[in-house]
Design a protein around this motif. Structure first.
Motif, PDB file in Angstrom:
ATOM      1  N   UNK A 288     -22.968 -41.725  30.535  1.00 38.68           N
ATOM      2  CA  UNK A 288     -22.560 -42.892  31.305  1.00 38.68           C
ATOM      3  C   UNK A 288     -23.664 -43.236  32.291  1.00 38.68           C
ATOM      4  N   UNK A 289     -23.784 -44.524  32.598  1.00 37.82           N
ATOM      5  CA  UNK A 289     -24.794 -44.929  33.565  1.00 37.82           C
ATOM      6  C   UNK A 289     -24.548 -44.246  34.913  1.00 37.82           C
ATOM      7  N   UNK A 290     -25.637 -43.897  35.573  1.00 36.87           N
ATOM      8  CA  UNK A 290     -25.657 -43.223  36.875  1.00 36.87           C
ATOM      9  C   UNK A 290     -25.306 -41.737  36.785  1.00 36.87           C
ATOM     10  N   UNK A 291     -25.054 -41.237  35.560  1.00 34.70           N
ATOM     11  CA  UNK A 291     -24.778 -39.812  35.383  1.00 34.70           C
ATOM     12  C   UNK A 291     -26.075 -39.067  35.038  1.00 34.70           C
ATOM     13  N   UNK A 292     -26.185 -37.835  35.523  1.00 30.46           N
ATOM     14  CA  UNK A 292     -27.351 -37.004  35.218  1.00 30.46           C
ATOM     15  C   UNK A 292     -27.083 -36.184  33.957  1.00 30.46           C
ATOM     16  N   UNK A 293     -28.014 -36.221  33.019  1.00 28.37           N
ATOM     17  CA  UNK A 293     -27.868 -35.471  31.776  1.00 28.37           C
ATOM     18  C   UNK A 293     -29.128 -34.651  31.523  1.00 28.37           C
ATOM     19  N   UNK A 294     -28.950 -33.585  30.755  1.00 26.38           N
ATOM     20  CA  UNK A 294     -30.075 -32.763  30.332  1.00 26.38           C
ATOM     21  C   UNK A 294     -30.162 -32.825  28.811  1.00 26.38           C
ATOM     22  N   UNK A 295     -31.303 -33.244  28.314  1.00 29.76           N
ATOM     23  CA  UNK A 295     -31.529 -33.340  26.878  1.00 29.76           C
ATOM     24  C   UNK A 295     -32.475 -32.216  26.464  1.00 29.76           C
ATOM     25  N   UNK A 296     -32.074 -31.461  25.449  1.00 26.92           N
ATOM     26  CA  UNK A 296     -32.842 -30.306  24.995  1.00 26.92           C
ATOM     27  C   UNK A 296     -33.153 -30.444  23.510  1.00 26.92           C
ATOM     28  N   UNK A 297     -34.406 -30.226  23.175  1.00 31.85           N
ATOM     29  CA  UNK A 297     -34.809 -30.156  21.773  1.00 31.85           C
ATOM     30  C   UNK A 297     -35.174 -28.706  21.478  1.00 31.85           C
ATOM     31  N   UNK A 298     -34.560 -28.128  20.437  1.00 25.25           N
ATOM     32  CA  UNK A 298     -34.763 -26.717  20.106  1.00 25.25           C
ATOM     33  C   UNK A 298     -35.248 -26.572  18.669  1.00 25.25           C
ATOM     34  N   UNK A 299     -36.120 -25.605  18.463  1.00 27.08           N
ATOM     35  CA  UNK A 299     -36.625 -25.324  17.115  1.00 27.08           C
ATOM     36  C   UNK A 299     -36.588 -23.827  16.868  1.00 27.08           C
ATOM     37  N   UNK A 300     -36.129 -23.430  15.681  1.00 25.32           N
ATOM     38  CA  UNK A 300     -36.065 -22.010  15.371  1.00 25.32           C
ATOM     39  C   UNK A 300     -37.485 -21.467  15.319  1.00 25.32           C
TER      40      UNK A 300
ATOM     41  N   UNK B 227     -37.216 -29.538  27.389  1.00 30.84           N
ATOM     42  CA  UNK B 227     -36.035 -30.009  28.101  1.00 30.84           C
ATOM     43  C   UNK B 227     -36.407 -31.108  29.087  1.00 30.84           C
ATOM     44  N   UNK B 228     -35.451 -32.020  29.299  1.00 34.81           N
ATOM     45  CA  UNK B 228     -35.653 -33.109  30.256  1.00 34.81           C
ATOM     46  C   UNK B 228     -34.334 -33.455  30.905  1.00 34.81           C
ATOM     47  N   UNK B 229     -34.335 -33.562  32.246  1.00 35.77           N
ATOM     48  CA  UNK B 229     -33.142 -33.958  32.998  1.00 35.77           C
ATOM     49  C   UNK B 229     -33.431 -35.269  33.726  1.00 35.77           C
ATOM     50  N   UNK B 230     -32.556 -36.246  33.577  1.00 37.39           N
ATOM     51  CA  UNK B 230     -32.758 -37.534  34.251  1.00 37.39           C
ATOM     52  C   UNK B 230     -31.417 -38.247  34.390  1.00 37.39           C
ATOM     53  N   UNK B 231     -31.438 -39.317  35.182  1.00 37.93           N
ATOM     54  CA  UNK B 231     -30.234 -40.113  35.427  1.00 37.93           C
ATOM     55  C   UNK B 231     -30.218 -41.303  34.483  1.00 37.93           C
ATOM     56  N   UNK B 232     -29.082 -41.511  33.833  1.00 38.77           N
ATOM     57  CA  UNK B 232     -28.963 -42.568  32.845  1.00 38.77           C
ATOM     58  C   UNK B 232     -28.770 -43.933  33.494  1.00 38.77           C
ATOM     59  N   UNK B 233     -29.272 -44.941  32.826  1.00 39.86           N
ATOM     60  CA  UNK B 233     -29.023 -46.325  33.205  1.00 39.86           C
ATOM     61  C   UNK B 233     -28.622 -47.086  31.947  1.00 39.86           C
ATOM     62  N   UNK B 234     -28.200 -48.329  32.112  1.00 38.00           N
ATOM     63  CA  UNK B 234     -27.803 -49.108  30.940  1.00 38.00           C
ATOM     64  C   UNK B 234     -28.977 -49.359  30.014  1.00 38.00           C
ATOM     65  N   UNK B 235     -30.214 -49.241  30.531  1.00 40.47           N
ATOM     66  CA  UNK B 235     -31.397 -49.445  29.698  1.00 40.47           C
ATOM     67  C   UNK B 235     -31.557 -48.326  28.662  1.00 40.47           C
ATOM     68  N   UNK B 236     -30.918 -47.169  28.889  1.00 41.31           N
ATOM     69  CA  UNK B 236     -31.023 -46.057  27.938  1.00 41.31           C
ATOM     70  C   UNK B 236     -30.088 -46.228  26.734  1.00 41.31           C
ATOM     71  N   UNK B 237     -29.162 -47.192  26.806  1.00 41.40           N
ATOM     72  CA  UNK B 237     -28.257 -47.390  25.675  1.00 41.40           C
ATOM     73  C   UNK B 237     -29.054 -47.887  24.466  1.00 41.40           C
TER      74      UNK B 237
ATOM     75  N   UNK C  85     -29.794 -31.643  21.664  1.00 43.78           N
ATOM     76  CA  UNK C  85     -28.494 -31.481  22.316  1.00 43.78           C
ATOM     77  C   UNK C  85     -28.512 -32.180  23.674  1.00 43.78           C
ATOM     78  N   UNK C  86     -27.373 -32.764  24.032  1.00 44.47           N
ATOM     79  CA  UNK C  86     -27.251 -33.481  25.304  1.00 44.47           C
ATOM     80  C   UNK C  86     -26.082 -32.909  26.081  1.00 44.47           C
ATOM     81  N   UNK C  87     -26.337 -32.466  27.294  1.00 44.20           N
ATOM     82  CA  UNK C  87     -25.270 -31.944  28.153  1.00 44.20           C
ATOM     83  C   UNK C  87     -25.007 -32.951  29.264  1.00 44.20           C
ATOM     84  N   UNK C  88     -23.724 -33.282  29.455  1.00 46.97           N
ATOM     85  CA  UNK C  88     -23.358 -34.266  30.468  1.00 46.97           C
ATOM     86  C   UNK C  88     -22.769 -35.506  29.824  1.00 46.97           C
ATOM     87  N   UNK C  89     -22.104 -36.340  30.649  1.00 44.74           N
ATOM     88  CA  UNK C  89     -21.478 -37.564  30.161  1.00 44.74           C
ATOM     89  C   UNK C  89     -22.527 -38.650  29.978  1.00 44.74           C
TER      90      UNK C  89
END
Length: 400
Positions: free
Chosen positions: A167-179, A214-224, A161-165
């Motif tokens: 878009x480049x320069x935006x901060x997002x949090x990516x979460x991997x969950x397992x039952x 979980x991981x939180x980081x700022x997106x750049x165009x290199x992440x596309x 799951x990804x929370x946040x927009x």
């Protein structure tokens, strides 16, 4: 409809009817006024070879009937609550040491906590389960609250799951969950992002558990276009083996145009009167629209739309007046002005030509120098010998 399709439809229909029958059969025995209720998930999934923790609490209709100071035992019944006719359906009784299934009551029954641990499960354990309390003289089975347990050979894939927009320069949090059917033996999560120090086990509202990373980081165009892979490794058979499930997700990051440039065709130095094709390119997400401009004494003038533009050169410097602009929802970028000398193909021709001329000049210099050197070093001794011979002859004539 093909024979295979007909059979598939019949099979699906049979499965649906069987599930309806099981559910209705499980609830058909529910009395109008039950004496015991349990709070537990209605359905639970487990992994074959692993453990399963069943969160459970119970309440009684009349508090006077249940006395927590008396000896209290918990009983689990499989398939059919009528254990008088089916004694083998009693798979666990906390008053006994020898039970059919490897179960233990970890909750405190005096506190009305009936949490139970399956130490190991297999696919044959898939069924409906009923819980019973024996607090004599009070005894009752929670007929209206059957628990459906499904045991599978393969674990379900984790979720990303990804929370946040995105878009480049935006901060997002990516979460991997397992039952996590058993917090005593949770899965180990790993992914293609930078690994966190440890996994986190969180309790859900229904008292089941989920393992997360979980991981939180700022997106750049290199992440596309970046691929995220998350793996969940479940220990089974008392840790002797593992079962793995994997999930993948590709990031689609929006960013403004970058690396906007113009290429010229035909290649090489462009002369006046020739037809020139210009192509504009840019890297962006979402895709860009292109606009061509020509500089004039009154300022830039829009001459065309699209990534391609063709025109006839009127003068050698005419081509330098054109440029393109790439635009999307996140911004725009202007290409540099076009210059004949900046044409990569033309530059290559000039470079090669100059290199060849340089080599020719160098060899010519060496040959000329060698000729001069030899003329200097080799002709002088000959001349001196001739002069000496002439002097000797004069002397001989005078002497005679």
């Amino acid at each position: 409809m093909s024979v295979i399709s007909v059979r598939s439809v019949k099979m699906v229909t049979a499965i649906v009817l069987l599930n309806v029958f099981l559910v209705s059969g499980a609830l058909a025995v529910c009395p109008k006024s039950p004496s015991l209720f349990i709070t537990t998930p209605k359905q639970m999934e487990a992994l074959s070879g692993s453990c399963l923790q069943i969160p459970c609490n119970f309440t009684v209709k009349s508090e006077e009937e249940f006395n927590s100071t008396r000896s209290t035992f918990g009983v689990w019944i499989k398939s059919n609550q009528d254990f008088a006719k089916n004694p083998h359906n009693v798979i666990f009784n906390s008053s006994r040491m020898d039970n059919i299934y490897p179960m233990s009551l970890t909750g405190d029954l005096s506190q009305k906590n009936c949490t139970t641990l399956f130490s190991s499960v297999n696919t044959s354990y898939t069924d409906w389960y009923y819980f019973r309390i024996e607090n004599r003289p009070f005894t009752s089975t929670a007929l209206c609250d059957p628990l459906q347990i499904t045991v599978k050979d393969t674990p379900p894939r984790p979720s990303i799951e990804i929370s946040g927009d995105l878009k480049e320069k935006e901060s997002v949090t990516i979460t991997c969950s397992a039952f996590t059917p058993c917090p005593h033996s949770p899965p180990e999560l790993t992914w293609t992002l930078q690994q966190d120090p440890h996994n986190k086990i969180e309790e859900n509202t229904d008292r089941t558990f989920t393992t997360k990373i979980q991981k939180t980081f700022t997106l750049s165009n290199e992440h596309d276009g970046f691929n995220i892979t998350c793996s969940a490794r479940y220990p089974v058979n008392e840790g002797k083996d593992v079962k793995t499930a994997e999930e993948r997700k590709t990031l689609s990051v929006s960013y403004a145009p970058k690396n906007t440039s113009v290429s010229i065709s035909p290649s090489g130095l462009v002369s006046a009167g020739s037809l020139v094709n210009l192509t504009c390119s840019s890297r962006a997400n979402p895709p860009v629209s292109f606009t061509w401009f020509k500089t004039s004494k009154d300022g830039p003038v829009s001459v065309a739309e699209g990534d391609f533009y063709s025109f006839k050169v009127t003068s050698v410097t005419d081509i330098e007046d054109y440029y393109c602009v790439a635009t999307n929802d996140l911004g725009s970028q202007t290409s540099s002005r076009i210059n004949n000398a900046d044409n990569p193909e033309f530059g290559a021709v000039v470079y090669v030509t100059l290199k060849i001329l340089g080599i020719v000049a160098l060899y010519s210099t060496i040959i000329i120098f060698e000729w001069w050197f030899r003329s200097r070093c080799c002709n002088k001794p000959v001349k001196d010998a001739v002069e000496a011979d002439y002097v000797n002859r004069v002397i001989e004539i005078q002497a005679s």
